[in-house]
Design a protein around this motif. Structure first.
Motif, mmCIF file in Angstrom:
data_model
loop_
_atom_site.group_PDB
_atom_site.id
_atom_site.type_symbol
_atom_site.label_atom_id
_atom_site.label_comp_id
_atom_site.label_asym_id
_atom_site.label_seq_id
_atom_site.Cartn_x
_atom_site.Cartn_y
_atom_site.Cartn_z
ATOM 1 N N LEU A 28 0.811 -1.214 0.000
ATOM 2 C CA LEU A 28 0.000 0.000 0.000
ATOM 3 C C LEU A 28 0.843 1.263 0.000
ATOM 4 O O LEU A 28 0.448 2.292 -0.544
ATOM 5 N N GLY A 29 2.021 1.219 0.619
ATOM 6 C CA GLY A 29 2.891 2.385 0.667
ATOM 7 C C GLY A 29 2.380 3.428 1.654
ATOM 8 O O GLY A 29 1.423 3.222 2.394
ATOM 9 N N GLY A 30 3.043 4.566 1.682
ATOM 10 C CA GLY A 30 2.675 5.617 2.620
ATOM 11 C C GLY A 30 3.307 5.394 3.980
ATOM 12 O O GLY A 30 4.077 4.446 4.194
ATOM 13 N N GLN A 31 2.978 6.267 4.899
ATOM 14 C CA GLN A 31 3.541 6.176 6.243
ATOM 15 C C GLN A 31 2.603 5.390 7.145
ATOM 16 O O GLN A 31 1.532 5.857 7.521
ATOM 17 N N ASP A 32 3.002 4.153 7.463
ATOM 18 C CA ASP A 32 2.288 3.289 8.402
ATOM 19 C C ASP A 32 0.807 3.176 8.053
ATOM 20 O O ASP A 32 -0.074 3.556 8.843
ATOM 21 N N PRO A 33 0.447 2.639 6.865
ATOM 22 C CA PRO A 33 -0.963 2.596 6.461
ATOM 23 C C PRO A 33 -1.819 1.679 7.325
ATOM 24 O O PRO A 33 -3.039 1.813 7.345
ATOM 25 N N MET A 34 -1.205 0.734 8.037
ATOM 26 C CA MET A 34 -1.993 -0.203 8.830
ATOM 27 C C MET A 34 -2.216 0.286 10.261
ATOM 28 O O MET A 34 -2.825 -0.422 11.071
ATOM 29 N N ALA A 35 -1.742 1.486 10.603
ATOM 30 C CA ALA A 35 -1.856 1.986 11.981
ATOM 31 C C ALA A 35 -3.295 2.008 12.490
ATOM 32 O O ALA A 35 -3.545 1.606 13.638
ATOM 33 N N PRO A 36 -4.292 2.461 11.698
ATOM 34 C CA PRO A 36 -5.667 2.469 12.232
ATOM 35 C C PRO A 36 -6.160 1.071 12.610
ATOM 36 O O PRO A 36 -6.845 0.902 13.628
ATOM 37 N N LEU A 37 -5.813 0.066 11.791
ATOM 38 C CA LEU A 37 -6.263 -1.291 12.089
ATOM 39 C C LEU A 37 -5.575 -1.830 13.339
ATOM 40 O O LEU A 37 -6.202 -2.528 14.154
ATOM 41 N N ILE A 38 -4.290 -1.521 13.485
ATOM 42 C CA ILE A 38 -3.570 -1.983 14.680
ATOM 43 C C ILE A 38 -4.144 -1.320 15.929
ATOM 44 O O ILE A 38 -4.275 -1.949 16.990
#
Length: 762
Positions: free
Chosen positions: A686-696
């Protein structure tokens, strides 16, 4: 082949003339160069005559005048180079079109010609044209499925990449419908044909591909429209240079660099490249004209059922008599539903299967079309159906369920269950929204589509929630096929409009739109025939991808024309000023031609508006985690049920303990597995800065609520603490259920682009 032979002749003559000059026979060189150039002039002249007979003046007339003028002025070397430019341009066009149409060519080349039919225990080799509905066919490893049919064996694995653009094979099970055109990537299997080969999916796709390859696009015809103006400009510039200097060679030099190969070749190459690339993504565009219209779309109208929704109802919620319970109500309803073919019955049976419920065989089953089904299950009289079905039997469904009916009827439909003459449960069924639909709408907005509308024959109460969920501009419900046509024409009068649909009732609207986009994977043949674009993949987000491909192809075509003709214009001016000889001008024009065509081929590559993601590797575990979501949704149902059951006394403590154990044993390990392998792999794609942060962060909140449930449960197991603990336990369980459902929905939407092939039955 003729183009390549002509090119070989010109190269041979040109080299022979050079060799004669170097070997001390310069008098032979002009004859050899003329011999190389004149056949090309004859070839161009014949093409020009055919154009004139068809009422068109082609811009290739400039090339003819340039060759003949060079020979007449004894500039035979320049004549040979011009001939090389023309023959080379046509050969380069043939190569470019071959590369651009490779996907369409592959479709046609892979068409099966022979099939194996099982007859009395023997295998007979037959032509595919001899296949008839009902034939039992044997599809061996590596063979192409020759006709649409039903799988007669326990399993099969098909590679449908040539049809859908998806790289991973699909698994099928006994009774599944198989489309022709897929390649058997596993063991041999038996197929019961439901259509003959000529009426099957693959044959229809091949016809679409051939029509697409044969059509001429408006941009390709643009060369003919500009021919008169371009020839006039060239004649004035060449004639002016001749008159001003008295030197006919100046005029010849202008003619040489004016040869309009970029205009003749670049546009069709770019558009055919776009059609070919779309085909590799499972999108069949019926010709360059359809692609051009698709590139200008500013309004998109969607059908509802089967387009924005899967077209298959699912169980959304259960309201049951507490004495019977939700699980028992579903077990009885699903047991009876086994005797019905209604989609609602299939949804109940599937829901029971996901929950692991053992279903008894019903007896004396009777079904009323459009009403419901009744029968005996384990000695109990059971009825399942619509409200009117129960009313006809003297049972009032609203008794105890009035609130449910009022609240849920707006968003879906209800199947009522009566047991032994009394209403026992209400099953809320909803079609839902395709997982990729929200992303499809947002991407259309990003592409500049200004208006997105839902046009459906369904009732307004069912259509309005879908419009709100997808943030559509307007919703038109209760639309007949005639109403849909009128709506399409009304929108098309304001802006270029596309209609997306899948059913027979959508076919007239598809034909009326500027561009009709048919969901061809699961839709009807009528829709596919009426559409200008056919999506061979059952994903509505390919609509936005088709528009993005069309826009890029058209932009590349226009840029190739502009760059090529701009450079030719500069070269013509330089030649008119006497700074470019005919021979040098021919070489310059050759470079311009190659540049224009190679630039047109960049339409084969994705542009900045296209963000298709590669699927994740198997070790990331996306498929496994996705499969676990069904169990987690069932866990959410249990949380809601146990939360509603919490009362003044602790009778529900055993059920609470079972649910809390599932939180520890299923939910928390699932989240840890995602963070260990799936989320890092997805973040990289997905790229970008920490795209999975909301899910975590959601994971952390879910874990905190699950831990709180466990703590409160331990306190609640002490009788003296139940009254003070129960309200907080109830609030925590409801909060956990809401957050879990939200998390599953957000995660599936974020990762849908990385899913790879559309999962069957998901």
């Amino acid at each position: 082949m003729r183009r390549y032979l002509l090119l070989a002749w010109v190269i041979l003559g040109l080299l022979a003339g050079v060799a004669a000059t170097l070997l001390g026979h310069p008098e032979a060189a002009p004859w050899l160069w003329s011999a190389a150039a004149l056949p090309v002039a004859a070839h161009v002249g014949l093409g020009l005559v055919r154009s004139l007979m068809g009422g068109r003046l082609g811009v290739d007339a400039v090339a003819l005048f340039a060759i003949l003028g060079a020979v007449a002025l004894e500039e035979t070397a320049a004549a040979a180079v011009i001939a090389l430019m023309v023959a080379g341009g046509e050969a380069l066009e043939a190569w470019a079109e071959g590369r651009a149409t490779r996907a369409l060519t592959d479709l046609i080349a892979r068409a099966p010609r022979r099939a194996a039919r099982l007859e009395d225990g023997t295998v007979a080799e037959i032509d595919v044209a001899e296949i008839r509905p009902g034939d039992l066919l044997l599809v061996r490893a590596g063979e192409t499925v020759p006709a649409d049919g039903t799988l007669e064996d326990d399993g099969a694995t098909l590679d449908e990449s040539a049809l859908t653009g998806e790289p991973l094979p699909n698994a099928f099970h006994r009774g599944d419908a198989l489309r022709s055109g897929g390649v058997n990537a596993g063991a041999a299997f038996r197929l019961r044909a439901v259509r003959d080969a000529g009426a099957s999916t693959y044959a229809a796709i091949i016809r679409l591909a051939q029509d697409a390859a044969a059509s001429r696009a408006p941009l390709a015809r643009l060369a003919d429209q500009w021919a008169v103006g371009f020839i006039t400009f060239t004649a004035l510039l060449a004639g002016g240079a001749w008159l001003a200097t008295g030197d006919p060679v100046r005029a010849l030099a202008v003619l040489v660099v004016a040869t309009p190969c970029p205009l003749i070749l670049a546009a069709p190459v770019a558009l055919v490249a776009g059609i070919g690339r779309a085909a590799r993504r499972g999108i069949v565009i019926k010709g360059g004209g359809a692609l051009e219209r698709l590139a200008r779309i500013r309004t998109v109208l969607f059908d509802k059922t089967g387009t924005l929704t899967p077209g298959r109802p699912r169980l959304a919620a259960i309201d049951a008599d507490p004495l019977l319970g939700r699980e028992e109500a579903l077990r009885l309803a699903a047991a009876l539903a086994q005797g019905s073919t209604h989609p609602a019955s299939a949804a109940l049976v599937a829901a029971a299967g996901r929950r692991g419920l053992a279903l008894p065989v019903p007896e004396t089953v009777a079904e009323v079309a459009g009403g419901g089904v009744s029968g005996m299950v384990e000695g109990r009289a059971v009825m399942l159906g619509a409200e009117g079905f129960l009313h006809a039997a003297g049972i009032d469904p609203s008794n105890g369920f009035a609130l449910t009916a009022e609240v849920v009827a707006a968003a879906g439909s209800i199947a009522w269950l009566a047991v032994d003459g009394r209403v026992a449960a209400a099953f809320m069924l909803a079609d839902g929204v395709r997982r990729e639909a929200p992303r499809a709408v947002r991407r259309l907005r990003a592409l500049g589509v200004r208006r997105i509308v839902l046009v459906t024959g369904d009732r307004a109460a069912a259509a309005a929630p879908l419009g709100r969920a997808l943030r559509l501009d307007e919703v038109f419900a209760n639309q007949s096929p005639a109403d849909k046509i009128a709506r399409v024409r009304s929108e098309a009068a304001k802006a270029p409009t596309a209609m997306v649909g899948d059913g027979v009732n959508d076919a007239p609207a598809l034909a009326a739109a500027d561009v009709g986009i048919a969901m061809g994977a699961a839709g009807t043949a009528a829709a596919a025939e009426a559409g200008d674009v056919v999506l061979l993949v059952d994903r509505v987000d390919r609509t936005a991808e088709a528009i993005a491909i069309a826009r890029r192809s058209r932009q590349v075509a226009l840029r190739a024309i502009g760059l090529g003709m701009g450079m030719s214009g500069i070269a013509m001016t330089v030649a008119a000023g006497g700074w470019l000889t005919p021979l040098a001008g021919a070489l310059v024009q050759e470079v311009i031609d190659v540049f224009a065509i190679l630039y047109a081929l960049t339409a084969l590559r994705p542009g900045p508006d296209e963000h298709a993601q590669d699927g994740l590797p198997a070790e990331a575990g996306l498929a496994e985690r996705h499969d676990e979501h069904a169990g987690l949704r069932q866990l959410a149902d249990e949380l809601r049920g146990i939360g509603e059951a919490i009362g003044a006394t602790p009778e529900v403590v055993p059920e609470l303990a079972a649910v809390e154990a599932r939180l520890r044993d299923e939910l928390l390990p699932h989240q840890r597995a995602e963070e260990r392998a799936l989320y890092p792999a997805a973040a990289e794609r997905l790229g970008g800065q920490d795209p999975m942060a909301p899910l975590i962060r959601m994971h952390a909140e879910i874990e905190g609520l699950a831990e709180r449930v466990g703590t409160l449960l331990r306190l609640a197991q002490r009788d003296e603490r139940w009254t003070t603990t129960a309200p907080e336990l109830r609030r925590t369980i409801f909060a956990l259920e809401a957050l879990l459902r939200l998390h599953l929905a957000v995660e599936e939407e974020m990762l849908a682009d990385l899913q790879g092939p559309e999962r069957r039955g998901a």
